[in-house]
Design an enzyme around this catalytic site. Structure first.
Site, PDB file in Angstrom:
ATOM      1  N   ARG A   1      72.760  22.142   7.758  1.00  0.00           N
ATOM      2  CA  ARG A   1      73.743  22.721   8.696  1.00  0.00           C
ATOM      3  C   ARG A   1      74.590  23.829   8.066  1.00  0.00           C
ATOM      4  O   ARG A   1      75.658  24.169   8.561  1.00  0.00           O
ATOM      5  CB  ARG A   1      74.643  21.644   9.303  1.00  0.00           C
ATOM      6  CG  ARG A   1      73.877  20.615  10.132  1.00  0.00           C
ATOM      7  CD  ARG A   1      74.835  19.693  10.858  1.00  0.00           C
ATOM      8  NE  ARG A   1      74.115  18.756  11.701  1.00  0.00           N
ATOM      9  CZ  ARG A   1      73.694  17.557  11.318  1.00  0.00           C
ATOM     10  NH1 ARG A   1      73.939  17.157  10.078  1.00  0.00           N
ATOM     11  NH2 ARG A   1      73.049  16.770  12.143  1.00  0.00           N
TER      12      ARG A   1
ATOM     13  N   LYS B   1      73.553  39.059  10.560  1.00  0.00           N
ATOM     14  CA  LYS B   1      72.459  38.702  11.465  1.00  0.00           C
ATOM     15  C   LYS B   1      71.282  38.189  10.642  1.00  0.00           C
ATOM     16  O   LYS B   1      70.866  38.821   9.676  1.00  0.00           O
ATOM     17  CB  LYS B   1      72.002  39.916  12.277  1.00  0.00           C
ATOM     18  CG  LYS B   1      72.862  40.240  13.472  1.00  0.00           C
ATOM     19  CD  LYS B   1      72.201  41.351  14.286  1.00  0.00           C
ATOM     20  CE  LYS B   1      72.945  41.648  15.551  1.00  0.00           C
ATOM     21  NZ  LYS B   1      72.274  42.713  16.348  1.00  0.00           N
TER      22      LYS B   1
ATOM     23  N   GLU C   1      68.019  54.310   9.057  1.00  0.00           N
ATOM     24  CA  GLU C   1      69.161  53.466   9.398  1.00  0.00           C
ATOM     25  C   GLU C   1      70.455  54.069   8.862  1.00  0.00           C
ATOM     26  O   GLU C   1      71.510  53.965   9.493  1.00  0.00           O
ATOM     27  CB  GLU C   1      68.966  52.048   8.851  1.00  0.00           C
ATOM     28  CG  GLU C   1      67.882  51.250   9.553  1.00  0.00           C
ATOM     29  CD  GLU C   1      68.340  50.680  10.897  1.00  0.00           C
ATOM     30  OE1 GLU C   1      69.513  50.862  11.265  1.00  0.00           O
ATOM     31  OE2 GLU C   1      67.508  50.041  11.566  1.00  0.00           O
TER      32      GLU C   1
ATOM     33  N   LYS D   1      79.006  50.450   9.339  1.00  0.00           N
ATOM     34  CA  LYS D   1      78.504  49.191   9.881  1.00  0.00           C
ATOM     35  C   LYS D   1      79.536  48.079   9.743  1.00  0.00           C
ATOM     36  O   LYS D   1      79.727  47.281  10.672  1.00  0.00           O
ATOM     37  CB  LYS D   1      77.196  48.783   9.202  1.00  0.00           C
ATOM     38  CG  LYS D   1      76.648  47.494   9.803  1.00  0.00           C
ATOM     39  CD  LYS D   1      75.205  47.235   9.508  1.00  0.00           C
ATOM     40  CE  LYS D   1      74.730  46.028  10.303  1.00  0.00           C
ATOM     41  NZ  LYS D   1      73.330  45.680  10.038  1.00  0.00           N
TER      42      LYS D   1
ATOM     43  N   GLU E   1      78.326  40.597  18.595  1.00  0.00           N
ATOM     44  CA  GLU E   1      77.696  41.572  19.485  1.00  0.00           C
ATOM     45  C   GLU E   1      78.018  41.312  20.953  1.00  0.00           C
ATOM     46  O   GLU E   1      77.155  41.351  21.832  1.00  0.00           O
ATOM     47  CB  GLU E   1      76.175  41.601  19.270  1.00  0.00           C
ATOM     48  CG  GLU E   1      75.514  42.887  19.748  1.00  0.00           C
ATOM     49  CD  GLU E   1      74.053  42.988  19.356  1.00  0.00           C
ATOM     50  OE1 GLU E   1      73.221  43.127  20.252  1.00  0.00           O
ATOM     51  OE2 GLU E   1      73.755  42.932  18.140  1.00  0.00           O
TER      52      GLU E   1
ATOM     53  N   ARG F   1      79.316  46.083  18.874  1.00  0.00           N
ATOM     54  CA  ARG F   1      78.260  45.998  17.864  1.00  0.00           C
ATOM     55  C   ARG F   1      76.907  46.416  18.405  1.00  0.00           C
ATOM     56  O   ARG F   1      76.025  46.818  17.646  1.00  0.00           O
ATOM     57  CB  ARG F   1      78.189  44.570  17.291  1.00  0.00           C
ATOM     58  CG  ARG F   1      77.166  44.441  16.175  1.00  0.00           C
ATOM     59  CD  ARG F   1      77.243  43.127  15.429  1.00  0.00           C
ATOM     60  NE  ARG F   1      76.223  43.062  14.396  1.00  0.00           N
ATOM     61  CZ  ARG F   1      76.204  42.184  13.403  1.00  0.00           C
ATOM     62  NH1 ARG F   1      77.163  41.280  13.307  1.00  0.00           N
ATOM     63  NH2 ARG F   1      75.237  42.200  12.507  1.00  0.00           N
TER      64      ARG F   1
ATOM     65  N   ASN G   1      72.309  49.045  17.677  1.00  0.00           N
ATOM     66  CA  ASN G   1      70.924  48.957  18.129  1.00  0.00           C
ATOM     67  C   ASN G   1      70.371  50.305  18.581  1.00  0.00           C
ATOM     68  O   ASN G   1      69.298  50.365  19.176  1.00  0.00           O
ATOM     69  CB  ASN G   1      70.810  47.958  19.286  1.00  0.00           C
ATOM     70  CG  ASN G   1      71.096  46.538  18.841  1.00  0.00           C
ATOM     71  OD1 ASN G   1      70.689  46.111  17.770  1.00  0.00           O
ATOM     72  ND2 ASN G   1      71.832  45.804  19.666  1.00  0.00           N
TER      73      ASN G   1
ATOM     74  N   HIS H   1      66.644  51.085  18.678  1.00  0.00           N
ATOM     75  CA  HIS H   1      65.914  49.839  18.479  1.00  0.00           C
ATOM     76  C   HIS H   1      65.109  49.395  19.707  1.00  0.00           C
ATOM     77  O   HIS H   1      64.176  48.603  19.564  1.00  0.00           O
ATOM     78  CB  HIS H   1      66.871  48.720  18.058  1.00  0.00           C
ATOM     79  CG  HIS H   1      67.305  48.827  16.625  1.00  0.00           C
ATOM     80  ND1 HIS H   1      67.914  49.946  16.110  1.00  0.00           N
ATOM     81  CD2 HIS H   1      67.223  47.945  15.593  1.00  0.00           C
ATOM     82  CE1 HIS H   1      68.181  49.745  14.825  1.00  0.00           C
ATOM     83  NE2 HIS H   1      67.775  48.546  14.496  1.00  0.00           N
TER      84      HIS H   1
ATOM     85  N   HIS I   1      61.663  48.462  18.427  1.00  0.00           N
ATOM     86  CA  HIS I   1      61.135  47.097  18.485  1.00  0.00           C
ATOM     87  C   HIS I   1      59.851  47.041  19.301  1.00  0.00           C
ATOM     88  O   HIS I   1      58.949  46.247  18.997  1.00  0.00           O
ATOM     89  CB  HIS I   1      62.180  46.149  19.069  1.00  0.00           C
ATOM     90  CG  HIS I   1      63.280  45.806  18.118  1.00  0.00           C
ATOM     91  ND1 HIS I   1      64.379  45.063  18.494  1.00  0.00           N
ATOM     92  CD2 HIS I   1      63.454  46.094  16.808  1.00  0.00           C
ATOM     93  CE1 HIS I   1      65.178  44.913  17.442  1.00  0.00           C
ATOM     94  NE2 HIS I   1      64.641  45.530  16.426  1.00  0.00           N
TER      95      HIS I   1
ATOM     96  N   HIS J   1      60.126  48.781   9.566  1.00  0.00           N
ATOM     97  CA  HIS J   1      61.178  48.737  10.583  1.00  0.00           C
ATOM     98  C   HIS J   1      61.867  50.091  10.732  1.00  0.00           C
ATOM     99  O   HIS J   1      62.075  50.596  11.835  1.00  0.00           O
ATOM    100  CB  HIS J   1      62.195  47.654  10.220  1.00  0.00           C
ATOM    101  CG  HIS J   1      63.379  47.594  11.126  1.00  0.00           C
ATOM    102  ND1 HIS J   1      63.299  47.217  12.451  1.00  0.00           N
ATOM    103  CD2 HIS J   1      64.700  47.889  10.897  1.00  0.00           C
ATOM    104  CE1 HIS J   1      64.499  47.270  13.000  1.00  0.00           C
ATOM    105  NE2 HIS J   1      65.364  47.666  12.091  1.00  0.00           N
TER     106      HIS J   1
END
Length: 362
Positions: free
Chosen positions: A106, A128, A170, A212, A222, A226, A230, A233, A237, A250
């Protein structure tokens, strides 16, 4: 912590402030070959047991099956909640390690030692963590902030040019969406992109991370702001998913997506033509041309709607009002983007091509 030659001093200081018993280093085959025992040596002066798990290298291994290998190793070592993880690799290793840290017992502490430019300016900052599903990138994950990030710039010396260029996208993105001065700095220093000028890279990485970090601090989960991170993206993606995560890095996919997002913003009348031309002039020479299986409007829409930014039949598309001024264009339907995508292919030939004989991944 960002700089050249800081790893041996910085890493034991930050890890030693948290770890008391066991440290598990998570790395991949490529990094383990280039830097065998590097983290273990840096931590050798601490009264800790340091173990390592080596994973296969590549985006296609960012899966639950690979994640289970980390859990298997932790269980075999009889790890507990006092165990500390160290991610030593690029974005895939950082995401896998962070997700393992978020879920093992956890939650256990973890640190990032990113070895690629892309990981330094993107995935190692912000908390993330995720793995991919065959129908969507980063579809399974959690928010988990690292206890520390040590960016040793000298690790970039062994980075292939392709990987360095992928990270640049990026870095440039942060200038485009939030910091026009950073964009101008990168425009003025293009000749230094391919070198090992650590002074340039320290300035560029620091300024990029500031952008960032400020966005993440304002909106960690987000909910709103935030999402501008993206930018590029949505199409990026799609490219990664449609090619099975194995053909393009990426950053390469996002670079194409950024150019498309700027093109769409200009078409909608939000982005001035002069700003689009500046963005195009910086991005286009760096792009790796994309070749992927043929797309029709249905497949295009399906792939976009599997993205995490999709909901209610539409996307939260990140667009531009100018350099350094990104905004969320709510409720952008794939049917609206499809004709723009066709126009993009015609107006910027050579950026994306299709292999009519190839089957779509997944």
């Amino acid at each position: 912590l960002i700089g050249a030659g800081l790893l041996d001093e910085a890493l034991p200081r930050v890890v030693g402030s948290v770890a008391r018993e066991l440290v598990l280093v998570v790395t991949n085959e490529t990094v383990a070959r280039l830097y065998p025992g590097r983290i273990e040596r840096a931590l050798a002066g601490l009264p800790l047991r340091v173990e390592t798990v080596v994973l296969p290298d590549g985006e296609q291994y960012k899966t639950l099956a690979t994640l289970e290998r980390v859990f298997d190793r932790l269980m075999a070592l009889e790890a507990n909640r006092k165990t500390v993880l160290v991610a030593f690799g690029g974005g895939v290793i950082g995401d896998l390690t962070g997700f393992a840290a978020a879920t093992f017992m956890r939650g256990v502490p973890f640190f990032q030692v990113p070895t690629t430019l892309l990981a330094q300016v993107d995935s190692s900052v912000g908390g993330k963590t995720a793995v991919n599903h065959r129908l969507g990138k980063n579809a399974i994950g959690a928010f988990r902030q690292p206890h520390g990030v040590v960016m040793e710039l000298e690790l970039l010396a062994t980075l292939p040019e392709r990987e360095l260029r992928a990270g640049l996208f990026e870095l440039i993105k942060h200038g485009i969406i939030r910091d026009a001065e950073l964009f101008g700095f990168l425009e003025a220093n293009q000749r230094r992109f391919a070198g090992r000028d650590w002074g340039f890279w320290e300035e560029a990485v620091l300024r990029s991370c500031r952008v960032k970090a400020a966005v993440v601090e304002a909106d960690e989960r987000e909910a709103d702001l935030r999402a501008i991170l993206n930018f590029g993206h949505s199409l990026g993606h799609l490219v990664e998913t449609h090619t099975g995560y194995a053909r393009y890095l990426h950053g390469e996919a996002v670079g194409v997506g950024m150019l498309f997002a700027a093109y769409a913003s200009c078409h909608w009348g939000d982005l001035p033509q002069a700003d689009f031309q500046r963005i195009r002039a910086l991005l286009e020479p760096l792009l790796t041309p994309v070749h992927m299986p043929a797309l029709d409007s249905r497949r295009f829409g399906t792939l976009l709607m599997h993205d995490k930014k999709a909901a209610g039949g539409s996307l939260r598309f990140v667009a531009l009002r100018g350099l350094g001024a990104a905004f969320i264009r709510e409720r952008t339907a794939p049917t609206e983007l499809w004709p723009l995508f066709g126009a993009f292919l015609e107006d910027l030939p050579g950026v994306i091509g299709f292999d009519e004989s190839a089957a779509a991944a997944g």
